[in-house]
Design an enzyme around this catalytic site. Structure first.
Site, PDB file in Angstrom:
ATOM      1  CE1 TYR A  45      35.734  10.018 -10.393  1.00 54.85           C
ATOM      2  CE2 TYR A  45      35.978   8.519 -10.547  1.00 54.85           C
ATOM      3  CZ  TYR A  45      35.185   8.919  -9.473  1.00 54.85           C
ATOM      4  OH  TYR A  45      34.202   8.497  -8.816  1.00 54.85           O
ATOM      5  CE  LYS A  91      22.608  18.602 -12.264  1.00 54.74           C
ATOM      6  NZ  LYS A  91      21.313  17.861 -12.144  1.00 54.74           N
ATOM      7  CG  ASP A 107      19.595  15.315 -11.010  1.00 52.57           C
ATOM      8  OD1 ASP A 107      19.401  15.434 -12.902  1.00 52.57           O
ATOM      9  OD2 ASP A 107      19.341  17.019 -10.650  1.00 52.57           O
ATOM     10  CG  ASP A 116      32.113   5.449  -9.626  1.00 51.11           C
ATOM     11  OD1 ASP A 116      32.501   4.410  -9.149  1.00 51.11           O
ATOM     12  OD2 ASP A 116      33.777   6.404  -8.516  1.00 51.11           O
ATOM     13  CG  ASP A 121      28.696   1.513  -5.970  1.00 47.35           C
ATOM     14  OD1 ASP A 121      29.514   1.513  -6.638  1.00 47.35           O
ATOM     15  OD2 ASP A 121      29.032   1.660  -5.482  1.00 47.35           O
TER      16      ASP A 121
HETATM   17 MG    MG Z   1      32.303   2.705  -7.587  1.00 51.43          MG
END
Ligand code: MG
Ligand code: NAI
Length: 357
Positions: A138, A189, A222, A246, A250
């Site tokens: 980001y 990763k 993963d 991020d 969640d």
């Molecule tokens: Mg989020």
């Protein structure tokens, strides 16, 4: 009397509903305590402001916020404004402008709230996810050329710097060290992404040497989703990149019952700037105005804000009151109850006033 100036930015959707609930609860907490004074200044920045002025916040917004002790933030996002405009117009400029490079997301199953995982209850899941909050995927590095042509190109380049990775790794190891289990899981990763992610793994090993009492391990992102779901007890503190964390947070919120209970702190660990505290969830326009937004994420967020300000006792009192209310089954629909935002808020205020300390 210890005094703090808080900037409240409720912004969009359910943001104003949960932030006003949060301010009400904090106000009753300071009344109950007597030696704590919080002064709130409200800012009307967000999508409505954008529709009037063409910007999400005024040009000198950061200069205005800089003098505050903390920022209490709702959510951004409106159905009729593109998400990248709202996010890059308000929340990200604050995070980046104030170098809030550590995004800290505690997850627990609160009493009275059930996890979608069978056989997992309060105490079985107690995590803190540390999200790198200033660079990575980001960072905003990329572009588009030849728009609309068949040869159009869009790039979104993940940026990882030694300074950026080292400082988030140190923050995560330090946080892990401060928790009873002293355990950190580093997520990358690095099998598929051979450069930035391999550098993460190397820097993790370097920083680990500074924290010999912290046990640490590595996971690919993963596989991490599988471990979080099937072996939640095996995890404690977790550190991951901006994008990976991020997504994982969640998932963590969902596994703990609802993203309506999950808090976030955007921290400048060096305390050069105010840090920003917000619920993890977005503006939830599907339930805006219905009076059923879960305010618990915002209360927990407020507790994290008090902790950051050095008000550990107040932080604990607030969470104790919230947990008494969830345990008593005063819950909004997202966590299986029938209570409104207002009923949960009033119950927490009652719990604060009736607590024996
Ligand atoms: Mg989020
Ligand atoms: P969302 O988090 O707003 O909602 C996802 C689902 O969870 C919805 O069904 C919503 O009703 C429910 N939910 C969220 N918070 C809740 C609460 N406190 N109580 C009860 N239910 C709750 O995510 P979504 O729908 O993907 O995004 C909506 C808007 O929010 C978009 O514009 C998005 O860009 C923005 N957004 C902003 C964030 C921020 O300000 N930090 C974070 C995430 C999304």
């Amino acid at each position: 009397m210890r005094h703090y100036n808080i900037a409240a930015i409720p912004a969009d959707g359910i943001g104003p509903e949960v932030i006003s609930a949060g301010v009400a609860v904090l106000t009753s907490l300071q009344q109950r305590m007597g030696d704590l004074s919080l002064h709130f200044t409200h800012f009307d920045w967000g999508s409505d402001y954008y529709k009037k002025h063409g910007v999400m916040m005024p040009k000198d917004g950061l200069a205005t916020l800089k003098g505050f002790d903390a920022i209490f933030f709702g959510a951004v996002g409106a159905p009729d404004v593109p998400d990248h405009v709202t996010l890059w117009g308000l929340r990200l400029p604050i995070c980046q402008g104030f170098d809030q490079y550590a995004n800290v997301r505690p997850t627990r199953i609160l009493p009275g709230i059930s996890s979608p995982l069978s056989n997992v209850g309060p105490g079985d899941l107690d995590w803190v996810i540390v999200r790198e909050n200033s660079e990575g995927e980001y960072a905003g590095n990329g572009g588009r050329t030849h728009r609309g042509m068949p040869e159009e190109v869009g790039t979104e380049v993940a940026i990882f710097t030694r300074v950026g990775v080292t400082r988030i790794m140190r923050y995560a190891f330090k946080l892990a060290q401060s928790r009873p289990r002293k355990q950190l899981t580093v997520v990358t990763k690095s099998n598929a992404q051979r450069f930035g992610m391999v550098m993460w793994d190397e820097i993790a090993a370097e920083v680990a040497a500074e924290f010999p009492d912290v046990t640490w391990d590595k996971m690919l992102v993963d596989a991490m989703t599988v471990r979080m779901t099937l072996k939640p007890k095996s995890l404690d503190t977790i550190v991951a990149t901006n994008l990976h964390a991020d997504i994982l947070s969640d998932l963590a919120g969902a596994l703990a019952g609802s993203i309506g209970v999950a808090p976030t702190a955007n921290i400048d660990p060096e305390r050069r700037f105010p840090s920003m505290f917000e619920p993890i969830h977005g503006s939830a326009f599907d339930i805006t105005g219905k009076g059923i937004a879960n305010p618990v994420a915002t209360f927990w967020t407020a507790s994290e804000m008090l902790r950051h300000l050095g008000e550990e006792d107040a932080a604990q009192r607030l969470m104790a009151a919230v947990e008494r209310v969830t345990k008593a089954g005063v819950l909004t629909p997202d966590v299986g109850g029938t209570a409104t935002t207002e009923q949960v808020t009033n119950a927490v205020i009652d719990a604060i006033h009736s607590a024996n300390r």
